[in-house]
Design an enzyme around this catalytic site. Sequence first.
Site, PDB file in Angstrom:
ATOM      1  N   ASN A  13       0.874  -1.185   0.000  1.00  0.00           N
ATOM      2  CA  ASN A  13       0.000   0.000   0.000  1.00  0.00           C
ATOM      3  C   ASN A  13       0.905   1.227   0.000  1.00  0.00           C
ATOM      4  O   ASN A  13       1.490   1.572   1.014  1.00  0.00           O
ATOM      5  CB  ASN A  13      -0.888  -0.035   1.257  1.00  0.00           C
ATOM      6  CG  ASN A  13      -1.701   1.238   1.425  1.00  0.00           C
ATOM      7  OD1 ASN A  13      -1.821   2.036   0.494  1.00  0.00           O
ATOM      8  ND2 ASN A  13      -2.266   1.431   2.613  1.00  0.00           N
ATOM      9  N   LYS A  15       0.130   4.291  -0.285  1.00  0.00           N
ATOM     10  CA  LYS A  15      -0.455   5.530   0.263  1.00  0.00           C
ATOM     11  C   LYS A  15      -0.178   6.691  -0.701  1.00  0.00           C
ATOM     12  O   LYS A  15      -0.220   6.487  -1.916  1.00  0.00           O
ATOM     13  CB  LYS A  15       0.075   5.771   1.679  1.00  0.00           C
ATOM     14  CG  LYS A  15      -0.141   4.538   2.575  1.00  0.00           C
ATOM     15  CD  LYS A  15       0.040   4.773   4.027  1.00  0.00           C
ATOM     16  CE  LYS A  15      -0.210   3.454   4.768  1.00  0.00           C
ATOM     17  NZ  LYS A  15      -0.158   3.598   6.216  1.00  0.00           N
ATOM     18  N   HIS A  98      -9.751   1.758   4.739  1.00  0.00           N
ATOM     19  CA  HIS A  98      -8.483   1.824   5.478  1.00  0.00           C
ATOM     20  C   HIS A  98      -8.661   2.754   6.678  1.00  0.00           C
ATOM     21  O   HIS A  98      -9.409   3.741   6.604  1.00  0.00           O
ATOM     22  CB  HIS A  98      -7.377   2.339   4.550  1.00  0.00           C
ATOM     23  CG  HIS A  98      -6.020   2.259   5.168  1.00  0.00           C
ATOM     24  ND1 HIS A  98      -5.575   3.200   6.067  1.00  0.00           N
ATOM     25  CD2 HIS A  98      -5.028   1.346   5.038  1.00  0.00           C
ATOM     26  CE1 HIS A  98      -4.344   2.853   6.463  1.00  0.00           C
ATOM     27  NE2 HIS A  98      -3.995   1.738   5.852  1.00  0.00           N
ATOM     28  N   GLU A 100      -6.942   5.060   7.835  1.00  0.00           N
ATOM     29  CA  GLU A 100      -6.683   6.477   7.550  1.00  0.00           C
ATOM     30  C   GLU A 100      -7.884   7.121   6.871  1.00  0.00           C
ATOM     31  O   GLU A 100      -8.182   8.294   7.095  1.00  0.00           O
ATOM     32  CB  GLU A 100      -5.405   6.609   6.683  1.00  0.00           C
ATOM     33  CG  GLU A 100      -4.159   6.360   7.519  1.00  0.00           C
ATOM     34  CD  GLU A 100      -2.970   5.798   6.749  1.00  0.00           C
ATOM     35  OE1 GLU A 100      -2.953   5.867   5.507  1.00  0.00           O
ATOM     36  OE2 GLU A 100      -2.044   5.288   7.410  1.00  0.00           O
ATOM     37  N   GLY A 176       1.918   2.139  10.927  1.00  0.00           N
ATOM     38  CA  GLY A 176       2.950   3.170  10.842  1.00  0.00           C
ATOM     39  C   GLY A 176       3.568   3.521  12.186  1.00  0.00           C
ATOM     40  O   GLY A 176       4.094   4.612  12.367  1.00  0.00           O
ATOM     41  N   SER A 216       2.832  -2.127  10.550  1.00  0.00           N
ATOM     42  CA  SER A 216       4.275  -2.206  10.828  1.00  0.00           C
ATOM     43  C   SER A 216       4.904  -3.543  10.440  1.00  0.00           C
ATOM     44  O   SER A 216       5.775  -4.049  11.147  1.00  0.00           O
ATOM     45  CB  SER A 216       4.555  -1.864  12.302  1.00  0.00           C
ATOM     46  OG  SER A 216       4.204  -0.519  12.554  1.00  0.00           O
TER      47      SER A 216
HETATM   48  P1  PGA Z   1       2.464   0.275   7.772  1.00  0.00           P
HETATM   49  O1  PGA Z   1       1.044   0.575   7.095  1.00  0.00           O
HETATM   50  O2  PGA Z   1       2.970  -1.031   7.198  1.00  0.00           O
HETATM   51  O3  PGA Z   1       3.334   1.430   7.376  1.00  0.00           O
HETATM   52  O4  PGA Z   1       2.232   0.177   9.236  1.00  0.00           O
HETATM   53  C1  PGA Z   1       0.121  -0.444   6.882  1.00  0.00           C
HETATM   54  C2  PGA Z   1      -1.124   0.133   6.262  1.00  0.00           C
HETATM   55  O5  PGA Z   1      -1.501   1.256   6.605  1.00  0.00           O
HETATM   56  O6  PGA Z   1      -1.783  -0.509   5.404  1.00  0.00           O
END
Ligand code: PGA
Length: 258
Positions: A13, A15, A98, A100, A176, A216
């Site tokens: 992903n 983003k 998601h 976010e 994240g 993460s």
């Molecule tokens: P991350 O994000 O691996 O940076 O924690 C995962 C995600 O938001 O899909």
Amino acid sequence: MTEENKLKLIVGNWKMYKTIDEAHDFIQELLPLVKGSHSKVFLAVPYTLIHPVSKELVDTEILVGAQNMNDANEGAFTGEIAGKMLVDAGAKFVIIGHSERRSLFQESDEWINKKIKRALKDGLIPILCIGETLNERQEEATSAVLKKQLEQGLAGITEEEMKKVMIAYEPVWAIGSNSAATATIAEKTIEICRQSIEQMYGSNVSNHTKILYGGSVQPENAKLFLREPNIDGLLVGGASLTAEKFSKIINYQQESVL
Ligand code: PGA
């Protein structure tokens, strides 16, 4: 289950990262690194990259998708994008709900449900994201929160349609944050999600629903998650941005575990 179905799925992903040139460089670096890998790979890219990246990957097994879409077929919705436009550009799947999008753009379970229905109509594989906040986990509300997100997100989705839907369990506190869930917590929680899906659709469907872990994920912990029986794959944010790290996750079987 066929061999193909047992392959773990690694979804990147991106983003809101990467220009067309940066995406091209990434792919040129990634492809030789993942040749002969035994994982399925999806890449969720920004809208502007769907067309060039899917063209560049046309002779590979890697599928390109989007990170969001609107629930309408088309219309006067400035700044939004329709599922059929994503398909037209080369997308095969779409991430929906998601965390976010839920927290920063106020997406409700009801709206997420409409988006999933539209994605299915348009022929896109929807990946429904669910997950609890730290507060909810501390208050022991995790199971109830996930159940509600599944029930409301999947309301009205038939058994036949559900066979095309994937789920990504992403605890909000792990995204994240550099503090992933442990493999044990991820496995246990995904098992709970699978039980909720079983209650809704029966075990014929729930046993085959692909449920991914996200939050993460790094080359160092990918294998720990992927050896758990209920974890069918990973949704990878930050570590999908560099070809070196992402390829190590895709080639997780070759990584040693501490
Ligand atoms: P991350 O994000 O691996 O940076 O924690 C995962 C995600 O938001 O899909």
